[in-house]
Write a protein that holds these residues in place. Sequence first.
Motif, PDB file in Angstrom:
ATOM      1  N   GLU A 305     -87.546  -1.152 -25.504  1.00 23.41           N
ATOM      2  CA  GLU A 305     -89.002  -1.193 -25.594  1.00 23.41           C
ATOM      3  C   GLU A 305     -89.317  -2.800 -25.226  1.00 23.41           C
ATOM      4  N   ILE A 306     -89.886  -2.969 -24.111  1.00 24.75           N
ATOM      5  CA  ILE A 306     -90.544  -4.310 -23.893  1.00 24.75           C
ATOM      6  C   ILE A 306     -91.390  -4.685 -24.869  1.00 24.75           C
ATOM      7  N   PRO A 307     -91.128  -5.752 -25.539  1.00 23.41           N
ATOM      8  CA  PRO A 307     -92.146  -6.283 -26.484  1.00 23.41           C
ATOM      9  C   PRO A 307     -93.338  -6.975 -25.958  1.00 23.41           C
ATOM     10  N   ALA A 308     -94.416  -6.975 -26.514  1.00 23.63           N
ATOM     11  CA  ALA A 308     -95.798  -7.405 -26.052  1.00 23.63           C
ATOM     12  C   ALA A 308     -95.614  -9.091 -25.992  1.00 23.63           C
ATOM     13  N   GLY A 309     -94.763  -9.679 -26.852  1.00 27.43           N
ATOM     14  CA  GLY A 309     -94.736 -11.067 -26.993  1.00 27.43           C
ATOM     15  C   GLY A 309     -93.101 -11.708 -27.361  1.00 27.43           C
ATOM     16  N   GLY A 310     -93.124 -12.886 -27.086  1.00 27.55           N
ATOM     17  CA  GLY A 310     -91.890 -13.437 -27.690  1.00 27.55           C
ATOM     18  C   GLY A 310     -90.635 -13.382 -26.500  1.00 27.55           C
ATOM     19  N   PHE A 311     -89.527 -13.699 -26.605  1.00 30.88           N
ATOM     20  CA  PHE A 311     -88.620 -13.533 -25.695  1.00 30.88           C
ATOM     21  C   PHE A 311     -87.246 -12.817 -26.123  1.00 30.88           C
ATOM     22  N   CYS A 312     -87.276 -12.027 -27.333  1.00 28.83           N
ATOM     23  CA  CYS A 312     -86.561 -11.141 -27.959  1.00 28.83           C
ATOM     24  C   CYS A 312     -86.449  -9.922 -27.558  1.00 28.83           C
ATOM     25  N   LEU A 313     -85.267  -8.943 -27.506  1.00 33.47           N
ATOM     26  CA  LEU A 313     -85.182  -7.442 -27.610  1.00 33.47           C
ATOM     27  C   LEU A 313     -84.852  -7.102 -28.694  1.00 33.47           C
ATOM     28  N   TRP A 314     -85.514  -6.122 -29.276  1.00 32.12           N
ATOM     29  CA  TRP A 314     -85.063  -5.433 -30.434  1.00 32.12           C
ATOM     30  C   TRP A 314     -84.588  -4.094 -30.397  1.00 32.12           C
ATOM     31  N   LEU A 315     -83.261  -4.017 -30.381  1.00 32.45           N
ATOM     32  CA  LEU A 315     -82.661  -2.908 -29.836  1.00 32.45           C
ATOM     33  C   LEU A 315     -82.061  -1.792 -30.695  1.00 32.45           C
ATOM     34  N   ASP A 316     -82.520  -0.578 -31.085  1.00 36.06           N
ATOM     35  CA  ASP A 316     -81.864   0.425 -31.670  1.00 36.06           C
ATOM     36  C   ASP A 316     -80.759   0.928 -31.327  1.00 36.06           C
ATOM     37  N   VAL A 317     -79.671   0.529 -31.849  1.00 31.59           N
ATOM     38  CA  VAL A 317     -78.155   0.848 -31.434  1.00 31.59           C
ATOM     39  C   VAL A 317     -77.578   1.703 -32.398  1.00 31.59           C
ATOM     40  N   GLY A 318     -78.154   2.017 -33.440  1.00 32.01           N
ATOM     41  CA  GLY A 318     -77.703   3.391 -34.524  1.00 32.01           C
ATOM     42  C   GLY A 318     -77.080   2.399 -35.845  1.00 32.01           C
ATOM     43  N   ASN A 319     -76.079   1.295 -35.514  1.00 37.21           N
ATOM     44  CA  ASN A 319     -75.212   0.538 -36.494  1.00 37.21           C
ATOM     45  C   ASN A 319     -75.429  -0.790 -35.752  1.00 37.21           C
ATOM     46  N   GLY A 320     -76.327  -1.687 -36.231  1.00 40.63           N
ATOM     47  CA  GLY A 320     -76.497  -3.113 -35.661  1.00 40.63           C
ATOM     48  C   GLY A 320     -75.171  -3.921 -35.915  1.00 40.63           C
ATOM     49  N   ILE A 321     -74.380  -3.726 -37.244  1.00 40.73           N
ATOM     50  CA  ILE A 321     -73.744  -4.669 -37.438  1.00 40.73           C
ATOM     51  C   ILE A 321     -72.250  -4.278 -36.883  1.00 40.73           C
ATOM     52  N   GLU A 322     -72.150  -3.142 -36.524  1.00 40.22           N
ATOM     53  CA  GLU A 322     -70.824  -2.741 -35.984  1.00 40.22           C
ATOM     54  C   GLU A 322     -70.957  -2.866 -34.449  1.00 40.22           C
ATOM     55  N   VAL A 323     -71.975  -2.766 -33.922  1.00 37.40           N
ATOM     56  CA  VAL A 323     -72.431  -3.327 -32.350  1.00 37.40           C
ATOM     57  C   VAL A 323     -71.888  -4.538 -32.085  1.00 37.40           C
ATOM     58  N   THR A 324     -72.774  -5.557 -33.108  1.00 36.76           N
ATOM     59  CA  THR A 324     -72.452  -6.766 -33.250  1.00 36.76           C
ATOM     60  C   THR A 324     -71.217  -7.431 -33.025  1.00 36.76           C
ATOM     61  N   LYS A 325     -70.228  -6.664 -34.042  1.00 33.57           N
ATOM     62  CA  LYS A 325     -68.948  -7.149 -34.141  1.00 33.57           C
ATOM     63  C   LYS A 325     -68.173  -6.630 -32.735  1.00 33.57           C
ATOM     64  N   ASN A 376     -71.921  -2.151 -20.562  1.00 37.35           N
ATOM     65  CA  ASN A 376     -70.614  -1.495 -20.717  1.00 37.35           C
ATOM     66  C   ASN A 376     -69.970  -1.203 -22.237  1.00 37.35           C
ATOM     67  N   ILE A 377     -70.219  -2.319 -23.138  1.00 40.88           N
ATOM     68  CA  ILE A 377     -70.099  -1.925 -24.431  1.00 40.88           C
ATOM     69  C   ILE A 377     -70.719  -0.825 -25.030  1.00 40.88           C
ATOM     70  N   LEU A 378     -72.170  -0.712 -24.687  1.00 35.66           N
ATOM     71  CA  LEU A 378     -72.884   0.342 -25.393  1.00 35.66           C
ATOM     72  C   LEU A 378     -72.616   1.568 -24.795  1.00 35.66           C
ATOM     73  N   ASP A 379     -72.048   1.793 -23.592  1.00 30.36           N
ATOM     74  CA  ASP A 379     -71.691   3.084 -22.875  1.00 30.36           C
ATOM     75  C   ASP A 379     -70.574   3.669 -23.760  1.00 30.36           C
ATOM     76  N   ASP A 380     -69.764   2.731 -24.637  1.00 32.57           N
ATOM     77  CA  ASP A 380     -68.584   3.235 -25.333  1.00 32.57           C
ATOM     78  C   ASP A 380     -69.163   3.854 -26.627  1.00 32.57           C
ATOM     79  N   LYS A 381     -70.120   4.768 -26.650  1.00 26.87           N
ATOM     80  CA  LYS A 381     -71.063   5.030 -27.940  1.00 26.87           C
ATOM     81  C   LYS A 381     -70.037   5.597 -28.741  1.00 26.87           C
ATOM     82  N   GLN A 382     -68.752   6.185 -28.919  1.00 29.30           N
ATOM     83  CA  GLN A 382     -68.112   6.535 -29.757  1.00 29.30           C
ATOM     84  C   GLN A 382     -67.650   5.577 -30.574  1.00 29.30           C
TER      85      GLN A 382
END
Length: 388
Positions: A305-325, A376-382
């Motif tokens: 979702e491209i935001p209306a303002g700012g320069f950040c992306l807020w991405l729904d990845v299911g488990n934010g902490i695990e994806v961050t790690k 490439n990391i996100l493609d490894d969804k499992q």
Amino acid sequence: MINLSIGEPQTQPPAFVAEEIEKAAKGWSKYPLSKGTPDYLAACAHWRGQRYKLPENFIDPTKHILAVPGTREGLFMTALTVLSTPKKDSEAPVFLTPNPCYHVYTGAAAAAAAEVVTVSATKESGYLPDYTTVPEEILERTELCVLCSPSNPEGAVAEPQRIKDLISLARKHNFVVVFDECYAEIYTDTAPQSALEIAREMEVVSDTVQNNTQNDPLANILVFHSLSKRSSAAGLRCGFIAGDEKWISMINTTCQVGGAGVPIPVQAAGTRLWQDEEHVNINRALYKQNFDLAQKILGQSIPVEIPAGGFCLWLDVGNGIEVTKKLWKDAGIRVMPGAFMSHANNDGVTPGDRYIRLALVYDPSFMEKAFISIRNILDDKQDVGINS
């Protein structure tokens, strides 16, 4: 390492910043005026008037503007000022904040021993809090409220009616509203409206309908702007607060006691930055390229979702902490897990659990490489539980 976890622009401010600082170098030996130099305050007032088409006399730089070292310090000092002088009862003052939110909001509330009441900003609410849903008994104890537009972390822009409703609510229950507009000059299509712009419209309606000229159009309103995002000058530490004369004066007193003020050479550079729009247009175009790249590359793996303002992306990845790690471990990419910008609701779940925030602060060629690695990391969804 690729650091996308903080909103620190990696592009450089215009070269004239160094020139203006050098020309004003004698000011390094002087303590800065706590409120700001006349030139700086006038530049801020003029910029606001031009940007939001305000009448010439609507903002008086001697009464309605205060120079602050960026928005973060100004927000903190404002919270200490407002929340440390509760006026409604003997209970702890209430501070209303979006959830998720910028960390300094709740940090300042904690320093002032205030009670934090969070209002969820979810996809269903347009990624903005609806303060009209707050119970009356909470509103009666509220001393300070924050609305960030474009919002951090989501990049949502508040529509005029939402701003108008909040101003009316603040005046009805006599609390201060901080409108954090530090991302207002970074937008994708339409320039966001300011709370002062809406306040001016409300004044015109009030005068026309009720012939009530005694009301202060800036009452209960404080608007924050900074050169950090607009001008890629985060290290300059230069911004301003505009709004309610009474609170501007009281915050200035707090800053005189516990603040350092904005150095005179820095204000000289800030004066010129507020007078120049060319570099802002260049920055805005750069961020637009980055969002287009994000849509093209990351959109192959997850909805973007491209935001209306700012320069950040807020991405729904299911488990934010695990994806961050996983992004850090496997690709050396730092992002901000949404849970770290959120507070738990009554059910123990935070509105940011599923998300990560990416600050698109590098030039497009660099961001393209980062996006490819992230995809490439996100493609490894499992492994990362994107749809869990």
